[in-house]
Design a protein around this motif. Structure first.
Motif, PDB file in Angstrom:
ATOM      1  N   ILE A 135       9.089   9.817 -11.289  1.00  0.00           N
ATOM      2  CA  ILE A 135      10.107   8.831 -10.907  1.00  0.00           C
ATOM      3  C   ILE A 135       9.662   8.045  -9.666  1.00  0.00           C
ATOM      4  CG2 ILE A 135      12.503   8.555 -10.107  1.00  0.00           C
ATOM      5  CD1 ILE A 135      13.205  11.032 -11.719  1.00  0.00           C
ATOM      6  N   ALA A 136      10.106   6.788  -9.579  1.00  0.00           N
ATOM      7  CA  ALA A 136       9.956   5.936  -8.383  1.00  0.00           C
ATOM      8  C   ALA A 136       8.500   5.789  -7.956  1.00  0.00           C
ATOM      9  CB  ALA A 136      10.805   6.486  -7.231  1.00  0.00           C
ATOM     10  N   SER A 137       7.679   5.299  -8.873  1.00  0.00           N
ATOM     11  CA  SER A 137       6.244   5.159  -8.580  1.00  0.00           C
ATOM     12  C   SER A 137       5.969   4.176  -7.449  1.00  0.00           C
ATOM     13  CB  SER A 137       5.494   4.732  -9.846  1.00  0.00           C
ATOM     14  OG  SER A 137       5.991   3.489 -10.324  1.00  0.00           O
ATOM     15  N   ASP A 138       6.878   3.259  -7.186  1.00  0.00           N
ATOM     16  CA  ASP A 138       6.667   2.291  -6.105  1.00  0.00           C
ATOM     17  C   ASP A 138       6.577   2.969  -4.742  1.00  0.00           C
ATOM     18  OD1 ASP A 138       6.732   0.285  -7.947  1.00  0.00           O
ATOM     19  OD2 ASP A 138       8.788  -0.363  -7.510  1.00  0.00           O
ATOM     20  N   LEU A 187      -3.866   4.937  -5.034  1.00  0.00           N
ATOM     21  CA  LEU A 187      -3.382   5.620  -3.829  1.00  0.00           C
ATOM     22  C   LEU A 187      -4.555   6.022  -2.938  1.00  0.00           C
ATOM     23  CD1 LEU A 187      -0.712   7.971  -5.464  1.00  0.00           C
ATOM     24  CD2 LEU A 187      -0.264   5.882  -4.169  1.00  0.00           C
ATOM     25  N   ASP A 188      -4.426   5.735  -1.649  1.00  0.00           N
ATOM     26  CA  ASP A 188      -5.458   6.183  -0.715  1.00  0.00           C
ATOM     27  C   ASP A 188      -4.875   6.993   0.445  1.00  0.00           C
ATOM     28  OD1 ASP A 188      -4.147   4.227   0.675  1.00  0.00           O
ATOM     29  OD2 ASP A 188      -5.883   2.914   0.920  1.00  0.00           O
ATOM     30  N   GLY A 189      -3.543   7.038   0.537  1.00  0.00           N
ATOM     31  CA  GLY A 189      -2.906   7.820   1.600  1.00  0.00           C
ATOM     32  C   GLY A 189      -2.637   9.253   1.196  1.00  0.00           C
ATOM     33  N   PRO A 190      -1.864   9.461   0.131  1.00  0.00           N
ATOM     34  CA  PRO A 190      -1.539  10.836  -0.279  1.00  0.00           C
ATOM     35  C   PRO A 190      -2.762  11.585  -0.800  1.00  0.00           C
ATOM     36  CG  PRO A 190      -0.050   9.220  -1.274  1.00  0.00           C
ATOM     37  CD  PRO A 190      -1.180   8.460  -0.695  1.00  0.00           C
ATOM     38  N   LEU A 191      -2.688  12.907  -0.709  1.00  0.00           N
ATOM     39  CA  LEU A 191      -3.675  13.764  -1.350  1.00  0.00           C
ATOM     40  C   LEU A 191      -3.231  13.964  -2.801  1.00  0.00           C
ATOM     41  CD1 LEU A 191      -6.075  15.826  -1.270  1.00  0.00           C
ATOM     42  CD2 LEU A 191      -4.368  17.558  -0.681  1.00  0.00           C
TER      43      LEU A 191
END
Length: 278
Positions: A135-138, A187-191
Protein backbone atom coordinates in the motif's frame (compact mmCIF):
# COMPACT_ATOMS: atom_id res chain seq x y z
CA UNK A 1 5.92 -35.05 34.94
CA UNK A 2 6.07 -32.72 37.94
CA UNK A 3 4.31 -29.40 37.54
CA UNK A 4 6.29 -26.25 38.34
CA UNK A 5 4.70 -22.94 39.24
CA UNK A 6 6.50 -19.81 38.05
CA UNK A 7 5.46 -16.49 39.62
CA UNK A 8 6.47 -13.36 37.70
CA UNK A 9 6.46 -10.12 39.72
CA UNK A 10 6.89 -6.74 38.05
CA UNK A 11 6.32 -3.17 39.13
CA UNK A 12 5.59 -2.19 35.53
CA UNK A 13 4.03 -3.91 32.51
CA UNK A 14 6.15 -7.03 32.97
CA UNK A 15 7.11 -7.17 29.30
CA UNK A 16 10.83 -7.41 30.07
CA UNK A 17 10.28 -10.08 32.70
CA UNK A 18 8.17 -12.20 30.39
CA UNK A 19 10.84 -12.01 27.70
CA UNK A 20 13.47 -13.18 30.20
CA UNK A 21 11.21 -16.04 31.28
CA UNK A 22 10.49 -17.03 27.68
CA UNK A 23 14.18 -17.06 26.79
CA UNK A 24 15.07 -19.20 29.81
CA UNK A 25 12.19 -21.67 29.41
CA UNK A 26 13.01 -22.14 25.72
CA UNK A 27 16.14 -24.01 26.84
CA UNK A 28 14.06 -26.85 28.31
CA UNK A 29 11.89 -29.52 26.71
CA UNK A 30 8.96 -31.49 28.05
CA UNK A 31 8.42 -29.34 31.15
CA UNK A 32 5.07 -28.51 32.72
CA UNK A 33 5.20 -24.88 33.84
CA UNK A 34 2.23 -22.89 35.10
CA UNK A 35 2.84 -19.14 34.96
CA UNK A 36 1.34 -16.67 37.40
CA UNK A 37 1.78 -13.11 36.17
CA UNK A 38 1.68 -10.24 38.67
CA UNK A 39 2.27 -6.85 36.93
CA UNK A 40 2.16 -3.33 38.41
CA UNK A 41 3.07 -4.47 41.94
CA UNK A 42 4.06 -1.15 43.50
CA UNK A 43 2.79 -1.27 47.09
CA UNK A 44 3.16 -3.50 50.10
CA UNK A 45 -0.61 -3.86 50.27
CA UNK A 46 -0.70 -5.19 46.72
CA UNK A 47 2.09 -7.63 47.52
CA UNK A 48 0.33 -8.84 50.66
CA UNK A 49 -2.75 -9.67 48.59
CA UNK A 50 -0.66 -11.93 46.35
CA UNK A 51 1.05 -13.88 49.15
CA UNK A 52 -1.88 -16.35 49.60
CA UNK A 53 -1.46 -17.31 45.94
CA UNK A 54 2.20 -18.13 46.61
CA UNK A 55 1.15 -20.34 49.49
CA UNK A 56 -1.49 -22.05 47.37
CA UNK A 57 0.84 -22.58 44.36
CA UNK A 58 4.42 -22.61 45.66
CA UNK A 59 7.18 -22.42 43.08
CA UNK A 60 9.92 -20.20 41.68
CA UNK A 61 9.59 -16.41 42.00
CA UNK A 62 11.16 -14.30 39.27
CA UNK A 63 10.94 -10.55 39.76
CA UNK A 64 11.90 -7.12 38.46
CA UNK A 65 11.17 -4.67 41.26
CA UNK A 66 13.31 -1.55 41.13
CA UNK A 67 12.22 -0.25 44.55
CA UNK A 68 14.59 -1.62 47.19
CA UNK A 69 11.97 -1.70 49.96
CA UNK A 70 9.60 -3.71 47.76
CA UNK A 71 12.37 -6.13 46.89
CA UNK A 72 13.16 -6.69 50.56
CA UNK A 73 9.50 -7.31 51.40
CA UNK A 74 9.15 -9.87 48.60
CA UNK A 75 12.43 -11.58 49.47
CA UNK A 76 11.40 -11.82 53.15
CA UNK A 77 8.04 -13.36 52.19
CA UNK A 78 9.85 -15.89 50.02
CA UNK A 79 12.21 -16.79 52.88
CA UNK A 80 9.26 -17.32 55.19
CA UNK A 81 7.65 -19.63 52.62
CA UNK A 82 10.96 -21.33 51.71
CA UNK A 83 10.53 -20.34 48.07
CA UNK A 84 13.42 -19.52 45.72
CA UNK A 85 13.39 -15.94 44.42
CA UNK A 86 15.51 -14.53 41.60
CA UNK A 87 16.03 -10.85 40.77
CA UNK A 88 16.01 -11.01 36.95
CA UNK A 89 17.86 -7.71 36.42
CA UNK A 90 19.57 -7.14 39.76
CA UNK A 91 23.03 -8.49 38.91
CA UNK A 92 23.12 -6.68 35.57
CA UNK A 93 22.06 -3.42 37.21
CA UNK A 94 24.72 -3.78 39.92
CA UNK A 95 27.45 -4.28 37.33
CA UNK A 96 26.25 -1.29 35.31
CA UNK A 97 26.24 0.88 38.44
CA UNK A 98 29.90 -0.01 38.92
CA UNK A 99 30.72 0.69 35.28
CA UNK A 100 28.93 4.04 35.17
CA UNK A 101 29.85 5.15 38.66
CA UNK A 102 26.27 6.07 39.53
CA UNK A 103 23.22 4.51 41.10
CA UNK A 104 20.28 3.33 39.01
CA UNK A 105 17.25 5.64 39.17
CA UNK A 106 14.96 2.98 40.58
CA UNK A 107 11.81 4.25 38.88
CA UNK A 108 9.30 1.58 37.78
CA UNK A 109 8.62 1.37 34.06
CA UNK A 110 11.43 3.77 33.19
CA UNK A 111 12.08 1.89 29.92
CA UNK A 112 8.48 2.64 28.90
CA UNK A 113 8.57 6.39 29.54
CA UNK A 114 6.99 8.64 26.91
CA UNK A 115 10.16 10.22 25.56
CA UNK A 116 11.25 10.95 21.98
CA UNK A 117 12.12 7.30 21.41
CA UNK A 118 8.61 6.28 22.49
CA UNK A 119 6.97 8.63 20.00
CA UNK A 120 9.35 7.47 17.25
CA UNK A 121 8.13 3.91 17.86
CA UNK A 122 4.51 5.07 17.69
CA UNK A 123 5.22 6.86 14.39
CA UNK A 124 6.98 3.77 13.07
CA UNK A 125 4.03 1.54 13.94
CA UNK A 126 1.55 3.92 12.26
CA UNK A 127 3.73 4.11 9.15
CA UNK A 128 4.20 0.35 8.97
CA UNK A 129 0.50 -0.44 9.30
CA UNK A 130 -0.31 2.15 6.62
CA UNK A 131 2.25 0.59 4.23
CA UNK A 132 1.45 -3.09 4.62
CA UNK A 133 1.03 -5.39 1.61
CA UNK A 134 2.20 -2.92 -1.05
CA UNK A 135 0.00 0.00 0.00
CA UNK A 136 0.94 3.69 -0.55
CA UNK A 137 3.95 3.21 -2.82
CA UNK A 138 4.37 6.98 -3.13
CA UNK A 139 5.66 7.00 0.45
CA UNK A 140 8.05 4.04 0.27
CA UNK A 141 11.02 6.42 0.06
CA UNK A 142 10.18 7.55 3.63
CA UNK A 143 10.67 4.03 5.01
CA UNK A 144 13.77 2.86 6.83
CA UNK A 145 13.30 -0.69 5.56
CA UNK A 146 11.37 -2.22 2.67
CA UNK A 147 10.65 -5.96 2.73
CA UNK A 148 9.87 -7.80 -0.49
CA UNK A 149 8.85 -11.41 -0.98
CA UNK A 150 6.19 -13.75 -2.29
CA UNK A 151 3.04 -14.40 -0.30
CA UNK A 152 3.42 -15.97 3.19
CA UNK A 153 7.12 -15.24 3.71
CA UNK A 154 6.48 -13.48 7.05
CA UNK A 155 6.64 -9.96 5.66
CA UNK A 156 3.85 -8.46 7.77
CA UNK A 157 4.74 -9.94 11.19
CA UNK A 158 8.41 -9.09 10.62
CA UNK A 159 7.43 -5.53 9.67
CA UNK A 160 5.35 -5.10 12.81
CA UNK A 161 8.15 -6.46 14.99
CA UNK A 162 10.63 -4.03 13.42
CA UNK A 163 8.16 -1.19 13.85
CA UNK A 164 8.07 -1.92 17.57
CA UNK A 165 11.83 -1.45 17.50
CA UNK A 166 11.38 1.99 15.95
CA UNK A 167 11.87 1.25 12.23
CA UNK A 168 9.45 2.50 9.59
CA UNK A 169 8.79 -0.49 7.35
CA UNK A 170 6.93 -1.01 4.10
CA UNK A 171 6.37 -4.50 2.70
CA UNK A 172 5.61 -5.52 -0.86
CA UNK A 173 4.20 -8.84 -2.11
CA UNK A 174 5.90 -10.11 -5.26
CA UNK A 175 3.39 -11.52 -7.75
CA UNK A 176 4.53 -12.80 -11.16
CA UNK A 177 1.40 -11.57 -12.95
CA UNK A 178 1.55 -8.15 -11.34
CA UNK A 179 5.09 -6.72 -11.07
CA UNK A 180 5.67 -4.13 -8.33
CA UNK A 181 5.56 -0.43 -9.25
CA UNK A 182 8.77 1.02 -10.74
CA UNK A 183 9.34 3.12 -7.61
CA UNK A 184 10.55 -0.01 -5.81
CA UNK A 185 13.58 -0.21 -8.10
CA UNK A 186 14.35 3.49 -7.74
CA UNK A 187 14.63 3.60 -3.94
CA UNK A 188 18.00 4.71 -2.63
CA UNK A 189 17.14 5.66 0.96
CA UNK A 190 15.48 2.60 2.51
CA UNK A 191 17.22 -0.72 2.93
CA UNK A 192 15.40 -3.14 0.62
CA UNK A 193 15.55 -6.76 1.84
CA UNK A 194 14.28 -9.83 0.05
CA UNK A 195 12.61 -12.58 2.09
CA UNK A 196 12.53 -16.13 0.79
CA UNK A 197 11.85 -19.62 2.08
CA UNK A 198 12.02 -23.28 1.08
CA UNK A 199 9.29 -24.29 -1.41
CA UNK A 200 8.20 -27.27 0.69
CA UNK A 201 7.75 -25.08 3.73
CA UNK A 202 5.88 -22.43 1.78
CA UNK A 203 3.50 -24.99 0.27
CA UNK A 204 2.63 -26.27 3.74
CA UNK A 205 2.09 -22.75 5.10
CA UNK A 206 -0.17 -21.83 2.20
CA UNK A 207 -2.20 -25.03 2.49
CA UNK A 208 -2.72 -24.38 6.18
CA UNK A 209 -3.76 -20.84 5.39
CA UNK A 210 -6.34 -22.04 2.86
CA UNK A 211 -7.70 -24.60 5.33
CA UNK A 212 -8.08 -21.90 7.98
CA UNK A 213 -10.19 -19.95 5.46
CA UNK A 214 -12.25 -23.06 4.64
CA UNK A 215 -11.01 -22.98 1.06
CA UNK A 216 -9.80 -25.87 -1.09
CA UNK A 217 -6.06 -26.45 -0.61
CA UNK A 218 -5.60 -27.93 -4.10
CA UNK A 219 -5.13 -24.64 -5.95
CA UNK A 220 -2.27 -23.07 -7.88
CA UNK A 221 -1.57 -20.89 -4.83
CA UNK A 222 -0.37 -23.97 -2.92
CA UNK A 223 0.80 -26.10 -5.86
CA UNK A 224 4.46 -27.10 -5.56
CA UNK A 225 5.60 -26.29 -9.10
CA UNK A 226 3.86 -22.93 -9.01
CA UNK A 227 5.45 -22.08 -5.64
CA UNK A 228 8.93 -23.00 -6.93
CA UNK A 229 8.35 -20.75 -9.94
CA UNK A 230 7.32 -17.84 -7.68
CA UNK A 231 10.41 -18.24 -5.52
CA UNK A 232 12.70 -18.32 -8.59
CA UNK A 233 10.96 -15.18 -9.88
CA UNK A 234 11.56 -13.40 -6.56
CA UNK A 235 15.18 -14.55 -6.30
CA UNK A 236 15.95 -13.27 -9.79
CA UNK A 237 14.53 -9.89 -8.80
CA UNK A 238 16.64 -9.83 -5.62
CA UNK A 239 19.79 -10.70 -7.55
CA UNK A 240 19.12 -8.24 -10.41
CA UNK A 241 18.77 -5.40 -7.89
CA UNK A 242 21.56 -6.54 -5.57
CA UNK A 243 19.23 -6.66 -2.57
CA UNK A 244 20.30 -8.68 0.48
CA UNK A 245 18.27 -11.85 0.93
CA UNK A 246 17.20 -13.61 4.14
CA UNK A 247 15.91 -17.18 4.10
CA UNK A 248 13.17 -17.35 6.74
CA UNK A 249 12.65 -21.13 6.50
CA UNK A 250 14.14 -21.94 9.89
CA UNK A 251 14.06 -18.48 11.44
CA UNK A 252 11.63 -17.08 13.95
CA UNK A 253 10.26 -13.57 13.40
CA UNK A 254 12.69 -12.31 16.04
CA UNK A 255 15.66 -13.95 14.31
CA UNK A 256 14.67 -12.55 10.93
CA UNK A 257 14.27 -9.07 12.42
CA UNK A 258 17.65 -9.35 14.17
CA UNK A 259 19.31 -10.21 10.84
CA UNK A 260 17.66 -7.20 9.19
CA UNK A 261 18.72 -4.86 12.00
CA UNK A 262 22.29 -6.13 11.60
CA UNK A 263 22.12 -5.27 7.89
CA UNK A 264 20.91 -1.79 8.84
CA UNK A 265 23.72 -1.31 11.34
CA UNK A 266 26.33 -2.60 8.87
CA UNK A 267 25.09 -0.15 6.23
CA UNK A 268 25.24 2.74 8.69
CA UNK A 269 28.82 1.83 9.55
CA UNK A 270 29.77 1.77 5.87
CA UNK A 271 28.15 5.14 5.17
CA UNK A 272 29.31 6.87 8.36
CA UNK A 273 31.69 9.76 7.61
CA UNK A 274 35.26 8.78 8.32
CA UNK A 275 37.26 10.94 10.72
CA UNK A 276 40.15 12.67 9.04
CA UNK A 277 43.57 11.94 10.53
CA UNK A 278 45.07 14.79 12.51
Amino acid sequence: MARTHLHLFSDSTGETLQMVANAALAQFENVDVVRHFWPMVRSRQHLERIVPELEKSPGLILYTLVNEDMRKVLEEKCRQLSLPAVDALGEVTNVLESCFGQEAHGRPGRQHRMDDAYFRRVDAIHFTIAHDDGIASDDWHKADIVLAGVSRTSKTPTSIYLANRGYKVANIPLVMESPPPPVLFELDGPLVVGLTTAPERLVQIRRNRLLSLNEASETAYAEHERVEEEIRFARRMFADNNWPVIDVTRRSIEETAAAIIKLMNDRRERTKPQEKPI
